[in-house]
Design an enzyme around this catalytic site. Structure first.
Site, short mmCIF file in Angstrom:
data_model
loop_
_atom_site.label_atom_id
_atom_site.label_comp_id
_atom_site.label_asym_id
_atom_site.label_seq_id
_atom_site.Cartn_x
_atom_site.Cartn_y
_atom_site.Cartn_z
N ARG A 95 0.85 -1.20 0.00
CA ARG A 95 0.00 0.00 0.00
C ARG A 95 0.89 1.25 0.00
NH1 ARG A 95 -4.76 1.65 4.42
NH2 ARG A 95 -5.10 3.75 3.64
N ASN A 150 -10.34 -4.79 -1.00
CA ASN A 150 -10.22 -3.68 -1.94
C ASN A 150 -9.26 -4.03 -3.06
OD1 ASN A 150 -11.85 -1.43 -1.30
ND2 ASN A 150 -10.61 -1.00 0.52
N CYS A 172 -18.75 -2.31 1.01
CA CYS A 172 -17.83 -1.27 1.46
C CYS A 172 -18.48 -0.54 2.62
CB CYS A 172 -17.59 -0.30 0.31
SG CYS A 172 -16.77 1.23 0.80
N ASP A 173 -17.65 -0.16 3.60
CA ASP A 173 -18.22 0.49 4.78
C ASP A 173 -18.31 2.01 4.64
OD1 ASP A 173 -15.63 1.32 4.97
OD2 ASP A 173 -15.26 0.52 6.96
N HIS A 202 -16.54 3.69 -4.01
CA HIS A 202 -15.68 4.86 -3.73
C HIS A 202 -15.85 5.94 -4.81
CE1 HIS A 202 -12.71 2.60 -0.82
NE2 HIS A 202 -13.98 2.52 -0.45
N TYR A 268 -14.56 9.80 -1.08
CA TYR A 268 -13.47 9.48 -2.00
C TYR A 268 -13.47 10.32 -3.28
CZ TYR A 268 -11.76 5.56 0.74
OH TYR A 268 -11.20 4.79 1.74
N ARG A 288 -0.68 7.63 4.15
CA ARG A 288 -1.65 6.95 5.01
C ARG A 288 -1.15 5.55 5.43
NH1 ARG A 288 -4.86 7.23 9.11
NH2 ARG A 288 -6.34 5.49 9.16
C1 G6P Z 1 -12.77 3.11 4.41
C2 G6P Z 1 -13.02 2.42 3.11
C3 G6P Z 1 -12.17 1.20 2.98
C4 G6P Z 1 -10.73 1.55 3.19
C5 G6P Z 1 -10.55 2.22 4.51
C6 G6P Z 1 -9.12 2.69 4.68
O1 G6P Z 1 -13.27 2.40 5.49
O2 G6P Z 1 -14.35 2.07 2.92
O3 G6P Z 1 -12.38 0.67 1.70
O4 G6P Z 1 -9.91 0.41 3.11
O5 G6P Z 1 -11.38 3.32 4.62
O6 G6P Z 1 -8.94 3.11 5.97
P1 G6P Z 1 -7.48 3.30 6.56
O7 G6P Z 1 -7.74 3.65 7.97
O8 G6P Z 1 -6.76 1.98 6.37
O9 G6P Z 1 -6.86 4.39 5.78
MN MN Z 2 -14.39 0.85 0.97
#
Ligand code: G6P
Ligand code: MN
Length: 451
Positions: A95, A150, A172-173, A202, A268, A288
């Site tokens: 990532r 993802n 997706c949350d 997103h 997003y 991030r």
């Molecule tokens: C949200 C999105 C996810 C993503 C996450 C990243 O919850 O829906 O798809 O992976 O954010 O969060 P982070 O805390 O890992 O940056």
């Molecule tokens: Mn997501």
């Protein structure tokens, strides 16, 4: 349909999200009875660090649930009724590359958006297909995979193309997290909201936010014009997304709606509509991925170590909408509840002016045979055009993966709104091929000179 108690396997057992998901399962045992929880990961070492934490969470609620930890797919999936998938191919180290490589070229560096998301897609499609095959081979014939892995839009399209009959529901949350914030702003529990929404994962917009039949979007617009989609106490409303970078993301709903107030955007969209602003304020050496490795991951690993030494588990993970949502969806699948949730589903006319077979994100009624999308009608030309461009970029990326085509990958990168020129696209793609040597399929250049 099979009868409870269920066997549930979690693919990506070593994820930082696993304890939170299992905690959500434990508080919902009356609704979703479990006989066994199995953790499966290809990284057995990492999973073995997280597993004792998960076991403790289970034992705090139940002595009878069997707990299995494995790297063997046959052990993981034999007879399973549900599989929750949350794999991260290449882990946070990759990532970090997805985020930093584009930034070196002055382009948005993000986990699922822009070139980073495309690179992650090239890593994830084939492992996700492999997971579908394991589940088909070993699990209950009616088993459902509920997938958080993802980049969900690309994964969904890849699986649709390669395994059209797999029983996978991609979720997706983010929309539900946005709804939780809306609820907090309106002083209403999020379960009371009934929303209309259209888009891709997103990449979408809320068009209505009904509470008891009344559209409360006008009230939200007034709040967002001042604060973005943020409550006064952001950390309390949303512990999962309360780091400064997430607070900023929720605030960015304001500039987007200042320009386009009609609909409420998925956060997003900031990466596509204000990429320069994002790049300008991003430290290219600390992204991030670094924040997560130094934050969420470190905290959980430290808690696991402390638990091992002292037998006391410190408070080290969040239980929020992320866990609650996947359990809600699984309940609706298991018991044919026909609950309305925002999920990723084949369009089939739900968005009238997008392709019939596009994988879109819309409300759907979740039945035991899968989601039935709700018609959102035709969307305005502006949104349709943005969506078509993003869809084409993601579909070309899937074709590049399946065909091993360099040209199609380059087209996918060039078409992405975050990428200004074909030269940027090529420079980023070439750096990413290098960084992803251990993960990507070979990309061949069919039109290369002299061939
Ligand atoms: C949200 C999105 C996810 C993503 C996450 C990243 O919850 O829906 O798809 O992976 O954010 O969060 P982070 O805390 O890992 O940056
Ligand atoms: Mn997501």
């Amino acid at each position: 349909m099979f009868k409870p108690p269920f066997i549930l396997s979690i693919a990506g057992g070593g994820s930082t999200y696993t304890p939170g998901i299992v905690k959500s399962l434990m508080v919902r045992l009356a609704d979703f009875p479990l006989a066994e929880i199995r953790l499966y990961d290809i990284d057995g070492e990492r999973q073995s660090v997280i597993a004792p934490v998960v076991e403790k969470v289970i034992r705090d609620h139940s002595q009878s649930i069997k707990f299995t930890v494995t790297t063997d797919p046959e052990v993981a999936f034999s007879g399973a009724h549900f599989v929750f998938a949350q794999m991260r191919v290449g882990q946070y180290k990759m990532r970090e590359q997805d985020e930093k490589i584009p930034l070196r070229h002055g382009v948005v560096g993000q986990e699922t958006c822009g070139p980073g998301g495309l690179a992650y897609g090239l890593r994830t499609i084939l492992p996700m297909v492999e997971l579908c095959d394991f589940v088909e081979r070993y699990a209950n014939q009616k088993a459902w995979i509920v997938n958080y892995s993802n980049p969900a839009a690309i994964v969904a399209e890849g699986v649709r193309r390669l395994r059209p009959n797999a029983r996978v529901l991609n979720i997706c949350d983010m929309p539900v997290a946005a709804m939780r914030n809306m609820g907090a702003i309106l002083g209403v529990d999020r379960h009371k909201l009934e929303v209309d929404y259209f888009g891709l994962n997103h990449f979408g917009w809320f068009t209505r936010v009904l509470v008891d039949g009344e559209d409360r979007l006008p009230e939200l617009r007034r709040h967002i014009a001042k604060f973005g989609l943020l409550t006064e106490d952001a950390a309390q409303t949303d512990p999962q997304h309360s780091d400064p970078s997430w607070v900023k993301t929720w605030r960015h709903i304001k500039p987007i709606m200042d320009h386009f107030p009609e609909f409420l955007p998925n956060p997003y969209l900031q990466y596509y509509l204000m990429p320069n602003d994002i790049v300008e304020h991003q430290n290219p050496d600390y992204t991030r991925a670094n924040e997560v490795m130094d934050g969420r991951e470190k905290k959980l690993f430290a808690a696991a170590a402390e638990y091992k030494q002292t037998g006391i588990l410190p408070d080290a993970f969040h239980v929020g909408v992320h866990g609650a949502f996947i359990v809600d969806v699984a309940c609706s699948l298991a018991f044919d509840l026909r609950q309305r949730h925002l999920v990723i589903v084949e369009n089939k006319g739900a968005i009238a002016n997008l392709p019939y077979d596009a994988m879109v994100e819309v409300p759907a009624y979740i039945t035991s045979e899968g989601p039935e999308p709700v018609r959102m009608g035709a969307v305005p030309l502006f949104h349709q055009t943005l969506l078509m461009q993003q869809l084409a970029s993601e579909q070309l990326l899937v074709e590049a993966t399946i065909e091993g085509s360099y040209e199609k990958a380059l087209q996918a990168f060039t078409l992405n709104r975050t990428v200004p020129t074909m030269q940027h696209a090529k420079a980023i793609l070439d750096d990413m091929i290098e960084a992803n040597r251990d993960y990507w399929p070979q990309l061949q250049q069919a039109w290369k000179d002299g061939e």
